[in-house]
Design an enzyme around this catalytic site. Structure first.
Site, PDB file in Angstrom:
ATOM      1  CG  ASP A 218      -6.090  16.766  39.620  1.00  0.00           C
ATOM      2  OD1 ASP A 218      -6.451  17.854  40.083  1.00  0.00           O
ATOM      3  OD2 ASP A 218      -5.921  16.567  38.404  1.00  0.00           O
ATOM      4  CG  HIS A 220      -4.938  11.876  38.250  1.00  0.00           C
ATOM      5  ND1 HIS A 220      -5.626  11.691  37.075  1.00  0.00           N
ATOM      6  CD2 HIS A 220      -4.591  13.186  38.281  1.00  0.00           C
ATOM      7  CE1 HIS A 220      -5.696  12.836  36.418  1.00  0.00           C
ATOM      8  NE2 HIS A 220      -5.085  13.768  37.131  1.00  0.00           N
ATOM      9  CG  ASP A 251      -8.580  15.252  36.459  1.00  0.00           C
ATOM     10  OD1 ASP A 251      -9.614  15.270  35.759  1.00  0.00           O
ATOM     11  OD2 ASP A 251      -7.500  15.713  36.070  1.00  0.00           O
ATOM     12  CG  ASN A 283      -8.807  17.282  32.460  1.00  0.00           C
ATOM     13  OD1 ASN A 283      -8.643  17.393  33.680  1.00  0.00           O
ATOM     14  ND2 ASN A 283      -7.835  16.887  31.651  1.00  0.00           N
ATOM     15  CG  HIS A 284      -8.076  12.778  33.367  1.00  0.00           C
ATOM     16  ND1 HIS A 284      -7.322  11.817  32.718  1.00  0.00           N
ATOM     17  CD2 HIS A 284      -7.308  13.900  33.380  1.00  0.00           C
ATOM     18  CE1 HIS A 284      -6.153  12.327  32.373  1.00  0.00           C
ATOM     19  NE2 HIS A 284      -6.120  13.589  32.757  1.00  0.00           N
ATOM     20  CG  HIS A 336     -10.608  19.669  37.122  1.00  0.00           C
ATOM     21  ND1 HIS A 336     -10.031  18.860  38.077  1.00  0.00           N
ATOM     22  CD2 HIS A 336      -9.855  19.513  35.998  1.00  0.00           C
ATOM     23  CE1 HIS A 336      -8.977  18.240  37.560  1.00  0.00           C
ATOM     24  NE2 HIS A 336      -8.855  18.612  36.301  1.00  0.00           N
ATOM     25  CG  HIS A 431      -6.600  21.261  35.101  1.00  0.00           C
ATOM     26  ND1 HIS A 431      -6.817  20.043  34.508  1.00  0.00           N
ATOM     27  CD2 HIS A 431      -6.492  22.154  34.076  1.00  0.00           C
ATOM     28  CE1 HIS A 431      -6.842  20.189  33.196  1.00  0.00           C
ATOM     29  NE2 HIS A 431      -6.648  21.459  32.907  1.00  0.00           N
TER      30      HIS A 431
END
Length: 480
Positions: A218, A220, A251, A283-284, A336, A431
């Site tokens: 990730d 982010h 992500d 998932n993002h 992920h 994740h």
């Protein structure tokens, strides 16, 4: 292909001068030793001259998983000269893969190599390690599609712009100081997203890669860590100066302050280096999620309600096309989230189907009950269980922490079945935030990597990357 056999795991203790049962990764000279909690050994026979010590050699390491040499006919064996036999033993099988015991820790003051046991919670992770068997899967690498001239130009321009802004000020405020500057950035972004869509349409949902690879989790919206890994730590001077290859596990947006810039940077690299940069979907990378956790808000606040909505929509059209999984050397399954609760027997074949659908969101207005939809959702959302308590006989249970229907946690039995049916050995995933940026679980077979430091409002976690090369998994930790 890798010729591997199934063996039952066994315990093995090493004397305290080597690597003991508690995972003290120090050799007889006090130096960091190499850890091989899950090793796939090749057909070569270990030297037999050394018989007076119980210490593991540098070649065999910790918990070796020896694979017997394929039998030869007596006539063929007798006709070989000693030189031919040595050559045959060196080339008849693939190399082993194992986890290294030393870890590179990066700080603002420099780099230092430490034993894996010295990491926070490192001993507990070492205690979980055990050897695992695997079956063979043929290796056919994923083809790539060259970028257009327009795509190459806009990708270079955006990379240059973001590099210069970040190096000059450590941020991107000057990009948005006037409407004219905002518009000058907005048009290239639209072109970039359109070019990225055309390139990603040709990539399958399952990538088949061959090491060496750096694997990051990730991001982010944390441009600082992304820039540090790509331009300072892993490829000093930038990726253009090295042959390094990267796999990102999803992500890229939300939570952080630079979601647009991170997405633009990675997509630009993807267009310029399609055979060295691969991006999986997390998932993002879903409009229903990134509309709630920062990406849409950044688009609207920077580019205005009309252009911002347009840019956010175009970005999610790109995210829809991202692959959801990858294999490295037919031994590592990279995703992920986690393994699916159903369909593992035909998982690789299913994902390799060119007609496998690419869903715009995992949260449609009308619930999609197709097996392809459920498979995609679980690959992006599932987590490893903390233990086997409360799991069903197949090793799964509802993932209460995610508060999302159709999402599960998986235990050892589920992973055992996954290994048996796919022939893969490790699960390399993201994740979940981890204090050191990485975590090993499920008896050494699941590696979680998180590549965004200081996550959350008061987070002090490190960021990490995994280097898959030379038949080892090596870990790089960046401490803030």
């Amino acid at each position: 292909p890798h010729f591997l056999s199934m063996e039952k795991p066994t315990d093995r203790s090493i004397d305290s001068k080597g690597i003991d049962s508690k995972g003290k990764g120090i050799d007889s000279k006090g130096r960091p030793a190499m850890l091989a909690p899950t090793r796939i050994a090749d057909n070569r026979q270990a030297p037999t001259a050394h018989t007076g010590s119980t210490r593991p050699s540098k070649e065999t390491g910790f918990l070796p998983h020896e694979i017997p040499t394929p039998p030869q006919s007596p006539q063929r064996e007798a006709s070989q000269s000693p030189k031919e036999k040595r050559r045959s033993s060196r080339t008849s099988s693939p190399c082993p893969i194992r986890v290294a015991n030393s870890c590179l820790v990066l700080t603002n003051s420099g780099a230092k190599e430490v034993s894996f046991a010295a990491l926070r919670n490192g001993e507990n992770m070492l205690d979980a390690c055990m050897r695992v068997a695997s079956a063979s899967v043929s290796c056919k690498l994923t083809p790539t599609v060259a970028c257009s001239t327009r795509g190459t130009k806009v990708a270079k321009d955006i990379l240059k712009l973001l590099d210069e802004e970040w190096q000059a000020s450590g941020g991107f405020r000057s990009l948005y100081q006037s409407p004219q500057l905002v518009q000058r950035f907005f048009i290239p972004l639209l072109v970039l997203f359109q070019e990225a869509k055309e390139a990603l349409e040709h990539e399958p949902m399952l990538l088949k890669l061959q090491s060496p690879y750096y694997v990051l989790g990730d991001i982010h919206g944390n441009f600082a860590d992304l820039f540090f890994f790509l331009n300072q730590a892993l490829t000093p001077g930038g990726i253009r100066y090295t042959p390094a290859k990267f796999l990102f596990l999803g992500d890229y947006v939300d939570r952080g302050t630079a979601s647009i810039e991170v997405a633009a940077y990675l997509l630009s690299l993807k267009l310029l280096y399609p055979q060295r940069i691969y991006l999986l979907r997390g998932n993002h990378e879903d409009p229903e999620i990134n509309s709630l956790y920062g990406t849409k808000d950044q688009c609207l606040s920077v580019f205005g309600p009309v252009n911002g909505e347009k840019l956010w929509t175009r970005l999610n059209e790109v995210f829809r096309l991202l692959p959801v999984a990858a294999t490295i050397d037919n031994l590592l399954f990279c995703v992920h989230g986690g393994i699916p609760s159903t369909g593992s027997t035909t998982l690789l074949q299913t994902l390799s189907d060119r007609d496998f659908p690419r869903f715009p969101t995992m949260f449609p207005d009308t619930e999609d009950t197709s097996p392809e939809f459920q498979l995609t959702r679980e690959l992006m959302w599932n987590d490893p269980a903390g233990g086997d308590k409360g799991l069903d006989p197949s090793g799964f249970a509802i993932n209460e922490a995610r508060k999302c229907d159709g999402v599960y946690v998986f235990g050892n039995e589920a992973l055992n079945q996954f290994v048996r049916t796919t022939g893969l050995q490790y699960l390399l995933r993201a994740h979940e935030v981890k204090q050191e940026g990485l975590h090993i679980s499920q008896h050494g077979r699941v590696v979680t990597v998180f590549s965004s430091s200081c996550y959350g409002q008061e987070g002090r976690n490190s960021a990490a990357a995994v280097y898959v090369a030379d038949n080892k998994l090596r870990f790089i930790v960046h401490r803030p």
